[in-house]
Design an enzyme around this catalytic site. Structure first.
Site, PDB file in Angstrom:
ATOM      1  N   HIS A 135      18.669   2.385 -85.674  1.00 52.83           N
ATOM      2  CA  HIS A 135      17.590   1.406 -85.481  1.00 52.83           C
ATOM      3  C   HIS A 135      16.525   1.494 -86.572  1.00 52.83           C
ATOM      4  O   HIS A 135      15.409   1.012 -86.393  1.00 52.83           O
ATOM      5  CB  HIS A 135      16.981   1.563 -84.079  1.00 52.83           C
ATOM      6  CG  HIS A 135      17.950   1.187 -82.994  1.00 52.83           C
ATOM      7  ND1 HIS A 135      17.794   1.542 -81.679  1.00 52.83           N
ATOM      8  CD2 HIS A 135      19.108   0.472 -83.047  1.00 52.83           C
ATOM      9  CE1 HIS A 135      18.817   1.064 -80.974  1.00 52.83           C
ATOM     10  NE2 HIS A 135      19.630   0.417 -81.779  1.00 52.83           N
ATOM     11  N   CYS A 143      11.748  -5.395 -97.397  1.00 49.23           N
ATOM     12  CA  CYS A 143      11.509  -6.811 -97.670  1.00 49.23           C
ATOM     13  C   CYS A 143      12.615  -7.625 -97.006  1.00 49.23           C
ATOM     14  O   CYS A 143      13.804  -7.364 -97.212  1.00 49.23           O
ATOM     15  CB  CYS A 143      11.487  -7.076 -99.179  1.00 49.23           C
ATOM     16  SG  CYS A 143      11.333  -8.846 -99.525  1.00 49.23           S
TER      17      CYS A 143
HETATM   18  P1  NAD Z   1      15.195   5.033 -73.588  1.00 47.24           P
HETATM   19  O1  NAD Z   1      13.707   5.040 -73.565  1.00 47.24           O
HETATM   20  O2  NAD Z   1      15.901   3.817 -73.125  1.00 47.24           O
HETATM   21  O3  NAD Z   1      15.715   6.250 -72.712  1.00 47.24           O
HETATM   22  C1  NAD Z   1      15.233   7.541 -72.908  1.00 47.24           C
HETATM   23  C2  NAD Z   1      15.916   8.445 -71.901  1.00 47.24           C
HETATM   24  O4  NAD Z   1      15.545   9.772 -72.195  1.00 47.24           O
HETATM   25  C3  NAD Z   1      15.503   8.160 -70.460  1.00 47.24           C
HETATM   26  O5  NAD Z   1      16.653   8.007 -69.663  1.00 47.24           O
HETATM   27  C4  NAD Z   1      14.690   9.398 -70.064  1.00 47.24           C
HETATM   28  O6  NAD Z   1      14.925   9.789 -68.733  1.00 47.24           O
HETATM   29  C5  NAD Z   1      15.236  10.435 -71.004  1.00 47.24           C
HETATM   30  N1  NAD Z   1      14.259  11.470 -71.371  1.00 47.24           N
HETATM   31  C6  NAD Z   1      12.939  11.314 -71.645  1.00 47.24           C
HETATM   32  N2  NAD Z   1      12.395  12.483 -72.039  1.00 47.24           N
HETATM   33  C7  NAD Z   1      13.405  13.390 -71.999  1.00 47.24           C
HETATM   34  C8  NAD Z   1      13.476  14.758 -72.304  1.00 47.24           C
HETATM   35  N3  NAD Z   1      12.415  15.434 -72.739  1.00 47.24           N
HETATM   36  N4  NAD Z   1      14.669  15.390 -72.155  1.00 47.24           N
HETATM   37  C9  NAD Z   1      15.769  14.714 -71.720  1.00 47.24           C
HETATM   38  N5  NAD Z   1      15.758  13.408 -71.427  1.00 47.24           N
HETATM   39  C10 NAD Z   1      14.593  12.746 -71.573  1.00 47.24           C
HETATM   40  O7  NAD Z   1      15.628   5.453 -75.046  1.00 47.24           O
HETATM   41  P2  NAD Z   1      16.861   5.005 -75.931  1.00 47.24           P
HETATM   42  O8  NAD Z   1      18.101   5.087 -75.136  1.00 47.24           O
HETATM   43  O9  NAD Z   1      16.741   5.751 -77.202  1.00 47.24           O
HETATM   44  O10 NAD Z   1      16.604   3.473 -76.220  1.00 47.24           O
HETATM   45  C11 NAD Z   1      15.291   3.053 -76.563  1.00 47.24           C
HETATM   46  C12 NAD Z   1      15.138   2.289 -77.840  1.00 47.24           C
HETATM   47  O11 NAD Z   1      13.757   2.400 -78.186  1.00 47.24           O
HETATM   48  C13 NAD Z   1      15.877   2.864 -78.998  1.00 47.24           C
HETATM   49  O12 NAD Z   1      16.459   1.773 -79.600  1.00 47.24           O
HETATM   50  C14 NAD Z   1      14.835   3.440 -79.952  1.00 47.24           C
HETATM   51  O13 NAD Z   1      15.011   2.897 -81.229  1.00 47.24           O
HETATM   52  C15 NAD Z   1      13.511   2.922 -79.478  1.00 47.24           C
HETATM   53  N6  NAD Z   1      12.465   3.972 -79.333  1.00 47.24           N
HETATM   54  C16 NAD Z   1      12.405   4.982 -80.246  1.00 47.24           C
HETATM   55  C17 NAD Z   1      11.448   5.980 -80.116  1.00 47.24           C
HETATM   56  C18 NAD Z   1      11.416   7.078 -81.148  1.00 47.24           C
HETATM   57  O14 NAD Z   1      11.814   6.876 -82.286  1.00 47.24           O
HETATM   58  N7  NAD Z   1      10.978   8.283 -80.781  1.00 47.24           N
HETATM   59  C19 NAD Z   1      10.548   5.949 -79.045  1.00 47.24           C
HETATM   60  C20 NAD Z   1      10.629   4.868 -78.118  1.00 47.24           C
HETATM   61  C21 NAD Z   1      11.603   3.879 -78.285  1.00 47.24           C
END
Ligand code: NAD
Length: 263
Positions: A135, A143
């Site tokens: 992502h 750009c």
């Molecule tokens: P998601 O938010 O959909 O799911 C995160 C999962 O992680 C949840 O099921 C939650 O229960 C679990 N979780 C949270 N903290 C945890 C921990 N400490 N240990 C174990 N499990 C834990 O995330 P996703 O599946 O990555 O999809 C979200 C989208 O949002 C992605 O496309 C991503 O690009 C973007 N995103 C990225 C960031 C980042 O770069 N840190 C942050 C937020 C969203």
């Protein structure tokens, strides 16, 4: 904002047993592949989207179409970036990111396929060549006209509400992240799917596995016969296909596995 860095004490006896069995499989099926999501970074203080405190419930993300079509949306987008990016640069990797690096340095883990845009795997010391950011990344500006990329540090934003443009072609620029409604970089997705087809064990960490096409990566690995392990605090739709499911903190679970294998 920061969660406590987790320790072994937060794992139940049953979770430790499952992780010990998983460590045994990693030893046999090395080098394994990790597939990570926002959950691995919550212990660094970055909220996830769909966890109990997720951003999804509070902020509606900007879609790619809105960004392209509406200068007001772009102005709000850059205002948010001006506010938030300086904090993002300060965020430190946590025990989960560091444990993956320990596995990588021991030759037990090859590629880290991540949905995260925070760059924390590389900050923790993972080989940058081994990280596929499905992502994109907040640490580059891209750009949308000429597709050139600029490191964020070399791309100062104009003052006030002035919209930044590509210094080469004058086109609209955006963080090099994939917005809702925007296609993934085809080459990144192709590489990730190829690796999924070939790997013997895929270790999913901190992903709700609800975002497609990224979630196809572990699905394809499992369908091709790889061992599938999921470390996530909440259930995921792929749990029924998984050989190992540990509903625990990523930091505690990965540190435990890395201690067993490299300690
Ligand atoms: P998601 O938010 O959909 O799911 C995160 C999962 O992680 C949840 O099921 C939650 O229960 C679990 N979780 C949270 N903290 C945890 C921990 N400490 N240990 C174990 N499990 C834990 O995330 P996703 O599946 O990555 O999809 C979200 C989208 O949002 C992605 O496309 C991503 O690009 C973007 N995103 C990225 C960031 C980042 O770069 N840190 C942050 C937020 C969203």
């Amino acid at each position: 904002m920061h969660e406590m860095t987790s320790t072994r004490a937060t794992l139940t006896e049953q979770q430790r047993e499952t992780l010990e069995a998983l460590a045994g499989e990693i030893r046999v099926r090395r080098p394994v592949v990790a597939f990570t999501g926002a959950g691995i970074s919550t212990e660094s203080g970055i909220p996830d989207y769909r966890g109990p405190n997720g951003l999804w419930k509070r902020v509606r993300p900007t879609t790619f179409r809105e960004f392209l079509n509406d200068p007001e949306v772009r102005a709000a987008y850059w205002r948010r970036r001006r506010e938030r990016y300086p904090q993002m640069v300060q965020v430190e990797p946590n025990a989960g990111h560091l444990a993956l690096v320990r596995l990588q340095e021991a030759g037990l883990l090859s590629t880290i396929i991540t949905q995260n845009i925070d760059g924390l795997h590389q900050r923790a010391g993972a080989d940058p060549e081994s990280v596929i950011e499905l992502h994109g990344t907040v640490h580059e500006i891209r750009c949308l006209e000429c597709d050139r990329r600029f490191p964020a540090a070399e791309f100062p934003l104009p003052e006030g509400d002035e919209e930044p443009v590509c210094p080469v072609c004058g086109g609209i620029v955006k963080e090099a992240t994939i917005s809702f409604g925007e296609s993934l970089v085809a080459d990144d997705l192709r590489r990730a799917l190829e690796i999924a087809r070939d790997c013997e064990l895929m270790l999913v960490v901190g992903s709700s596995l609800q975002v497609n096409p990224a979630a196809k990566v572990p699905l394809i690995a499992a369908q091709q016969g790889a061992v599938l392990a999921i470390i996530n605090r909440e259930p995921t739709p792929l749990d029924p296909l998984a050989d190992f499911v540990v509903q625990a903190s990523a930091g505690a679970a990965l540190s435990y596995v890395a201690d067993l294998l490299t300690g």
